[in-house]
Motif scaffolding. Sequence first.
Motif, short mmCIF file in Angstrom:
data_model
loop_
_atom_site.label_atom_id
_atom_site.label_comp_id
_atom_site.label_asym_id
_atom_site.label_seq_id
_atom_site.Cartn_x
_atom_site.Cartn_y
_atom_site.Cartn_z
N THR A 1 0.86 -1.18 0.00
CA THR A 1 0.00 0.00 0.00
C THR A 1 0.90 1.23 0.00
O THR A 1 1.83 1.31 0.81
N VAL A 2 0.62 2.16 -0.90
CA VAL A 2 1.45 3.36 -1.01
C VAL A 2 0.71 4.56 -0.43
O VAL A 2 -0.42 4.85 -0.79
N HIS A 3 1.37 5.25 0.49
CA HIS A 3 0.81 6.47 1.11
C HIS A 3 1.63 7.66 0.63
O HIS A 3 2.86 7.69 0.80
N ASP A 4 0.99 8.63 0.02
CA ASP A 4 1.67 9.84 -0.46
C ASP A 4 1.86 10.82 0.69
O ASP A 4 0.88 11.24 1.33
N LEU A 5 3.11 11.23 0.91
CA LEU A 5 3.36 12.17 2.01
C LEU A 5 2.83 13.57 1.70
O LEU A 5 2.64 14.37 2.61
N LYS A 6 2.55 13.86 0.42
CA LYS A 6 1.97 15.17 0.10
C LYS A 6 0.56 15.32 0.67
O LYS A 6 0.04 16.43 0.76
N GLU A 7 -0.04 14.19 1.06
CA GLU A 7 -1.35 14.24 1.71
C GLU A 7 -1.24 14.82 3.13
O GLU A 7 -2.22 15.26 3.71
N PHE A 8 -0.02 14.76 3.69
CA PHE A 8 0.18 15.18 5.08
C PHE A 8 1.03 16.45 5.20
O PHE A 8 0.89 17.21 6.14
#
Length: 210
Positions: free
Chosen positions: A181-188
């Motif tokens: 699963t890939v989480h984009d840090l630009k979301e945070f």
Amino acid sequence: MDIINHYFPHLTEQQRRLFQQLETEFRIWNERLNLVARTDVDNLAERHFLHSLGIAKVVEFPAGASVLDVGTGGGLPGLPLAILFPEVKFHLVDSIGKKIHAVQEMARDLGLSNVTAEQTRAEQLRPKYDYVVSRAVARLATFHTWIAHRYKPNGHANSGLYYLKGGDLTEEIEESGLKATVHDLKEFYQEEFFETKKVVYVPASSAKQR
């Protein structure tokens, strides 16, 4: 350290002091050992500490859990995470002795009793852990073979690898054959640096399925 306080507003005064001290210590050691590129030292808080803490935006390590940081270099992401999660045990490993010595000294000076550091390779370790973290030391397919057998048999529901990587990872994940699963840090984080930065999560169960 304002940037860390901004994204982690619930830090205690003690944690804020420790992040400040870590920056001071890291700069001193970086002069001797080049832990990160000298041109990047002015961006320590954003590009190294905050980046490391990106893992904490996608997982909350429970008290008493154990985390292995592979290829820690100058203590990243392990040291910032250890400040954030004082009740979690962190074991930081790297094959370069000088860097591990620096990590040991920084952990001692900061009084981080939840940190141990060792000069070794992940595949030579015997202990088992709940979680593995790392900042992109190899392609996912290669890296996963080093840590696939490092997990406790009955870990937490979200046990697994939390891997800090950048760029388009579609091909790399496909090549690995892993369920990721890939989480984009630009979301945070709003800073441009994080536009392409990601946390890749590979559950511990993936190791058993392969």
